[in-house]
Design a protein around this motif. Structure first.
Motif, PDB file in Angstrom:
ATOM      1  N   UNK A   1      -4.626  24.317   6.965  1.00  0.00           N
ATOM      2  CA  UNK A   1      -4.830  25.772   6.073  1.00  0.00           C
ATOM      3  C   UNK A   1      -3.111  26.115   5.847  1.00  0.00           C
ATOM      4  N   UNK A   2      -2.116  26.099   7.211  1.00  0.00           N
ATOM      5  CA  UNK A   2      -1.124  27.027   6.837  1.00  0.00           C
ATOM      6  C   UNK A   2       0.315  26.079   6.529  1.00  0.00           C
ATOM      7  N   UNK A   3       0.484  25.007   5.731  1.00  0.00           N
ATOM      8  CA  UNK A   3       1.826  24.360   6.329  1.00  0.00           C
ATOM      9  C   UNK A   3       2.796  25.107   6.130  1.00  0.00           C
ATOM     10  N   UNK A   4       3.962  25.507   6.676  1.00  0.00           N
ATOM     11  CA  UNK A   4       4.944  26.106   6.668  1.00  0.00           C
ATOM     12  C   UNK A   4       6.657  25.227   6.237  1.00  0.00           C
ATOM     13  N   UNK A   5       5.956  24.007   6.848  1.00  0.00           N
ATOM     14  CA  UNK A   5       7.203  23.110   6.517  1.00  0.00           C
ATOM     15  C   UNK A   5       6.305  21.679   6.358  1.00  0.00           C
ATOM     16  N   UNK A   6       7.245  20.684   5.272  1.00  0.00           N
ATOM     17  CA  UNK A   6       6.866  19.449   5.719  1.00  0.00           C
ATOM     18  C   UNK A   6       7.417  18.583   5.453  1.00  0.00           C
ATOM     19  N   UNK A   7       7.948  17.416   6.208  1.00  0.00           N
ATOM     20  CA  UNK A   7       9.080  16.780   5.978  1.00  0.00           C
ATOM     21  C   UNK A   7       7.893  15.084   5.731  1.00  0.00           C
ATOM     22  N   UNK A   8       8.022  14.157   4.358  1.00  0.00           N
ATOM     23  CA  UNK A   8       8.333  13.427   4.250  1.00  0.00           C
ATOM     24  C   UNK A   8       9.156  12.587   5.023  1.00  0.00           C
ATOM     25  N   UNK A   9       8.627  10.919   5.596  1.00  0.00           N
ATOM     26  CA  UNK A   9       9.344  10.175   6.248  1.00  0.00           C
ATOM     27  C   UNK A   9       9.493   8.600   5.504  1.00  0.00           C
ATOM     28  N   UNK A  10      10.471   7.825   5.536  1.00  0.00           N
ATOM     29  CA  UNK A  10      10.220   6.479   4.767  1.00  0.00           C
ATOM     30  C   UNK A  10       9.615   5.705   5.632  1.00  0.00           C
TER      31      UNK A  10
ATOM     32  N   UNK B   1      11.242   3.910   9.201  1.00  0.00           N
ATOM     33  CA  UNK B   1      10.591   4.394  10.487  1.00  0.00           C
ATOM     34  C   UNK B   1       8.578   3.736  10.517  1.00  0.00           C
ATOM     35  N   UNK B   2       8.574   4.344  11.734  1.00  0.00           N
ATOM     36  CA  UNK B   2       6.627   4.614  12.428  1.00  0.00           C
ATOM     37  C   UNK B   2       6.445   5.783  12.138  1.00  0.00           C
ATOM     38  N   UNK B   3       6.874   6.624  11.532  1.00  0.00           N
ATOM     39  CA  UNK B   3       5.928   7.921  11.155  1.00  0.00           C
ATOM     40  C   UNK B   3       6.412   7.803   9.422  1.00  0.00           C
ATOM     41  N   UNK B   4       5.283   8.130   9.398  1.00  0.00           N
ATOM     42  CA  UNK B   4       4.920   9.113   7.826  1.00  0.00           C
ATOM     43  C   UNK B   4       5.458  10.683   6.880  1.00  0.00           C
ATOM     44  N   UNK B   5       5.104  11.674   7.857  1.00  0.00           N
ATOM     45  CA  UNK B   5       5.069  12.652   7.682  1.00  0.00           C
ATOM     46  C   UNK B   5       5.268  13.672   9.305  1.00  0.00           C
ATOM     47  N   UNK B   6       6.569  14.912   9.466  1.00  0.00           N
ATOM     48  CA  UNK B   6       5.981  15.570  10.496  1.00  0.00           C
ATOM     49  C   UNK B   6       5.530  16.533   9.572  1.00  0.00           C
TER      50      UNK B   6
ATOM     51  N   UNK C   1       0.456  -0.810  -0.558  1.00  0.00           N
ATOM     52  CA  UNK C   1       0.191   0.179  -0.117  1.00  0.00           C
ATOM     53  C   UNK C   1       1.002   1.340  -0.093  1.00  0.00           C
ATOM     54  N   UNK C   2       0.242   2.499  -0.208  1.00  0.00           N
ATOM     55  CA  UNK C   2       0.648   3.686  -0.449  1.00  0.00           C
ATOM     56  C   UNK C   2       0.094   4.827   0.314  1.00  0.00           C
TER      57      UNK C   2
END
Length: 395
Positions: free
Chosen positions: A351-360, A364-369, A339-340
């Motif tokens: 509404x207003x993302x200042x920075x997004x960090x996509x995680x592998x 890792x147990x995380x998709x994004x910060x 799955x993706x």
């Protein structure tokens, strides 16, 4: 000096140590990072130091770690150093409570072993309580118990968790052979990034409010900050942190030039109770970077250069916006099939993302910060309610 390790180092931290030439321990993790790092305008070489040089700094100077995994290096190589002893006291939640007992003499807590779980009766405790690993972090193995029936269920869940959790981290980071039971502290939870200066005085770099979905929520989904949060709490929190620093000194420990991430709860009666301390670092998984996006405070530079924020000036510039950190946990479905994760669908909720960090998320147990800002408190409630499974494609 910086000791950087798994599971995650933020781009802001890497850029900061690179452009300033800060010393970094040369370990396998950082050698791999350096080999693949995109310099993003701050090109050059990382200022690596050897293990021997690092041990000298740990014994005599100030050190910042980004991850609980870095603790193992310190405890294995400098177990008798003041630095290691401060870490040990903070990480052992029972010893931490013992050290602060003179400040909070009426606070109930008790340490138990795994073998003693079945011997503990809810009626013997006599009040709602929280149980968590004596040595741990994040929300791993943490449970709230408010009734006899809930306690029976929680005991079963803890036993099921033990084998799985123990595979994730070394014992210096997460030890589930012992647990601490302590009274539930009702109120607003805050997380503070602070370092103690050369005079053992606390210098606050970050005040984050930890919102929860409900009374049973123990997740780290989101943290917020604002000028109002800082102005309302900076003076009283400084007083509490000063007393904590003095408690360490009374236990023959030196906290000069020592960074900490401290969680506190402000009760309705105004009394402030510490929950736990994560030593030698600020908020994990780069949560601490929220200070940069909200106030322009680079906490790594402030700590390294012994800078103190002018909170009155900074708060005035921040205005009335609410700034937040949010983490998208990896849904279980992503571990069990081809799955993706639909990042764009996730981002539509902000509404207003200042920075997004996509995680592998395969590693890792995380998709994004995400870091963002809003004037709508309803947006924060919406973030807390997000079902990450709904962003998995192919389910």
């Amino acid at each position: 000096m910086f000791i950087l390790d798994e599971p995650y180092v933020s781009s802001l931290l890497l850029e900061t140590v690179l452009k300033n030439g800060y010393e970094i321990l040369e370990n396998d993790f950082m050698k791999a990072e350096a080999a693949t790092y995109n310099c993003n305008g701050f090109c050059g070489k990382f200022n690596f130091v050897s293990k021997k040089e690092a041990l000298d700094v740990i014994e005599n100077g100030k050190v910042y770690i980004n991850s609980e995994n870095s603790i193992n290096f310190i405890m294995e190589n400098c177990p008798n150093s003041n630095f290691a002893k401060v870490i040990s006291l903070c990480k052992d939640k029972f010893q931490f409570r013992e050290a602060l007992k003179p400040l909070y003499p009426d606070f109930f807590f008790e340490e138990i072993s795994v073998e003693e779980l079945d011997k503990i009766k809810f009626e013997n405790v006599g009040k709602p309580f929280i149980i968590k690993p004596a040595v741990g972090f994040l929300s791993l193995g943490v449970h709230k118990v408010r009734s006899k029936e809930e306690w029976e269920r929680v005991k079963t869940e803890i036993k099921a968790e033990i084998s799985e959790i123990s595979k994730l981290f070394p014992k210096n980071v997460l030890n589930i052979s012992k647990f601490i039971i302590e009274e539930i502290i009702e109120g607003e939870e805050f997380a503070i990034d602070v370092y103690y200066n050369s005079a053992n005085e606390p210098v606050i770099l970050n005040i984050l409010k930890h919102p929860f979905l409900d009374g049973d929520d123990v997740s780290d989904r989101a943290y917020t900050t604002s000028a109002a949060i800082v102005k309302e709490n900076i003076t009283v929190f400084s007083g509490v942190l000063s007393n904590i620093g003095k408690a360490f000194v009374q236990n023959s420990l030196n906290v000069k030039n020592f960074p900490m991430h401290i969680e506190l709860i402000k009760r309705k009666d105004g009394k402030i109770i510490p929950v736990e301390i994560n030593p030698a670092r600020f908020a994990g998984w780069c949560t601490t970077d929220l200070a940069y996006f909200a106030y322009g405070i680079n906490v790594y530079e402030y700590f390294e250069n012994r800078k103190k924020p002018d909170w009155e000036l900074i708060s005035d510039k921040a205005g009335d916006k609410i700034f937040y950190f949010a983490i998208a946990e990896r849904p279980k479905e992503l571990q069990t099939g081809d799955f993706k994760f639909d990042y764009e669908a996730l981002y539509q909720n902000f509404s207003n993302i200042l920075e997004k960090r996509e995680i592998n998320y395969t590693e890792k147990p995380v998709c994004a910060i995400l870091f963002g800002s809003t004037n709508d408190t309803g947006e924060l409630n919406k973030i807390l309610k997000l079902d990450m499974k709904s962003f998995v494609k192919g389910v």
